[in-house]
Design a protein around this motif. Sequence first.
Motif, short mmCIF file in Angstrom:
data_model
loop_
_atom_site.label_atom_id
_atom_site.label_comp_id
_atom_site.label_asym_id
_atom_site.label_seq_id
_atom_site.Cartn_x
_atom_site.Cartn_y
_atom_site.Cartn_z
N ALA A 15 -0.38 6.50 6.45
CA ALA A 15 0.40 7.20 5.42
C ALA A 15 0.10 8.70 5.44
O ALA A 15 1.01 9.52 5.26
CB ALA A 15 0.10 6.61 4.05
N ALA A 16 -1.17 9.07 5.67
CA ALA A 16 -1.52 10.49 5.73
C ALA A 16 -0.80 11.18 6.88
O ALA A 16 -0.30 12.31 6.73
CB ALA A 16 -3.04 10.63 5.87
N GLY B 227 0.81 -1.21 0.00
CA GLY B 227 0.00 0.00 0.00
C GLY B 227 0.85 1.26 0.00
O GLY B 227 1.99 1.27 -0.47
N PRO B 228 0.33 2.34 0.57
CA PRO B 228 1.07 3.61 0.57
C PRO B 228 2.08 3.74 1.70
O PRO B 228 2.83 4.72 1.74
CB PRO B 228 -0.05 4.65 0.75
CG PRO B 228 -1.07 3.93 1.57
CD PRO B 228 -1.03 2.49 1.13
N VAL B 229 2.13 2.78 2.61
CA VAL B 229 2.99 2.92 3.80
C VAL B 229 4.47 3.01 3.45
O VAL B 229 5.16 3.91 3.95
CB VAL B 229 2.73 1.76 4.79
CG1 VAL B 229 3.72 1.82 5.95
CG2 VAL B 229 1.31 1.83 5.31
N GLN C 72 -6.53 -1.72 4.59
CA GLN C 72 -6.30 -0.64 3.63
C GLN C 72 -6.59 0.72 4.26
O GLN C 72 -5.82 1.68 4.06
CB GLN C 72 -7.18 -0.85 2.40
CG GLN C 72 -6.87 0.10 1.26
CD GLN C 72 -7.66 -0.22 0.00
OE1 GLN C 72 -8.75 -0.78 0.06
NE2 GLN C 72 -7.12 0.11 -1.15
N GLY C 73 -7.68 0.83 5.02
CA GLY C 73 -7.98 2.09 5.67
C GLY C 73 -6.92 2.49 6.68
O GLY C 73 -6.55 3.67 6.78
N GLN D 237 -3.76 1.65 6.56
CA GLN D 237 -2.57 2.04 5.82
C GLN D 237 -2.67 3.47 5.30
O GLN D 237 -1.72 4.25 5.41
CB GLN D 237 -2.33 1.08 4.66
CG GLN D 237 -1.82 -0.28 5.09
CD GLN D 237 -1.57 -1.19 3.91
OE1 GLN D 237 -2.36 -1.25 2.97
NE2 GLN D 237 -0.47 -1.94 3.94
N TRP D 238 -3.81 3.83 4.76
CA TRP D 238 -3.96 5.18 4.22
C TRP D 238 -3.99 6.22 5.33
O TRP D 238 -3.45 7.33 5.17
CB TRP D 238 -5.22 5.27 3.36
CG TRP D 238 -5.02 4.70 2.00
CD1 TRP D 238 -5.46 3.49 1.53
CD2 TRP D 238 -4.31 5.32 0.91
NE1 TRP D 238 -5.06 3.30 0.23
CE2 TRP D 238 -4.36 4.42 -0.18
CE3 TRP D 238 -3.66 6.53 0.75
CZ2 TRP D 238 -3.77 4.70 -1.41
CZ3 TRP D 238 -3.05 6.81 -0.47
CH2 TRP D 238 -3.12 5.90 -1.53
N LEU D 239 -4.60 5.89 6.47
CA LEU D 239 -4.59 6.81 7.60
C LEU D 239 -3.17 7.01 8.11
O LEU D 239 -2.74 8.15 8.36
CB LEU D 239 -5.49 6.28 8.71
CG LEU D 239 -5.51 7.09 10.02
CD1 LEU D 239 -5.96 8.52 9.75
CD2 LEU D 239 -6.39 6.41 11.06
N ALA E 49 5.29 6.47 2.09
CA ALA E 49 5.25 7.53 3.09
C ALA E 49 6.42 7.44 4.05
O ALA E 49 7.02 8.46 4.42
CB ALA E 49 3.92 7.46 3.86
#
Length: 337
Positions: A314-315, A180-182, A307-308, A310-312, A185
């Motif tokens: 990463a943000a 994912g985005p982790v 997924q949620g 990971q995105w949190l 980031a």
Amino acid sequence: MTALTDRAGTMKQGTPKRRPHLSGLNWLIWRQHRAGFWTILAVTAIGIGLMAYWRAGLVDYLTGYGYPHLSSDEWQSGFEPFSERLFDVGYYLGFLPILLGVFLGAPLVAGDLEAGTTQLVLGHSVGRTKWLATKLAIAGLVVVVSTGALSLAFQSWWSPVSERDSSLDWTSGKLFDVTGPVPVALALLTVVGGAAIGMLLRRTLIAMVATFGFAVVVQVIWSRFRLDLGTPVTLTSHNGVVDGPPALPAGAHQLGQGASFLTDSGQVLSWQTCVDQTATAEAHAACLAAEHVDGWSMDYLPYSQMQGMQWLGAAILLILTAGITVFVFLWGRKRLV
């Protein structure tokens, strides 16, 4: 006149088109760090190729059990070598943000300050803000491309069994932090943090050592609070405790030390309740009955939250990166040289 026009048109059509290429400051910065950039991109390409090869082997193995429609768990009997390789690769990929921060981020600005290149460049009508922005932008682009591509490749490799195999704990850093985005980031944070440290210390070797410490601290704090990004779900039962706690959903990660006892009034008791009354099964049962225990309570994180989370996460990491970037520009505009 017509002949001249035709000739001019022919000459215009025959002029070779110039290919896109770097120039000016972009070319200079790429040339300065081209060894590191090309090394990162080459390692990325090799990593993607290897993971694609290993994924093909995994799919071949699962096909023998009816993949993608696995009707039983028989495939897990011989899956251990595949899971070990997944965990090993995930473990090594977890070091990527640290390596990028130390070997790319730390020398990014410190190398020029130490060698005096900064004064030379800024003496040719190049503003400090533009110089810093170009440095960070090119390095950031390389980091995003490399870590993003590796993340997608690893996710593709793991995806055939990501929701099926309970032995592959998705909350582990070997899986959660490299998909994912982790990883993007985390790498951006360590690289920009390394650039800021290099700008402050102005010595490449010292900056690399300090960046290593910074990156390790980031990883430790991140691993400590990773699970806090999710929303725990509680599973309860009131069917007694003889048959053991209820089974968790596939892919769920159990929180805490295990299942807790649940009373008929809804009170949750520690699993250590009546632990001193285990001389006989009857004594233990009598103790639980006296406490009105009639079931189990279990907290877990479902795989659907991955997924949620990971995105949190990463943000949050990207917000920290943005804050460090602002500091770099504010400091660099006044005290760069």
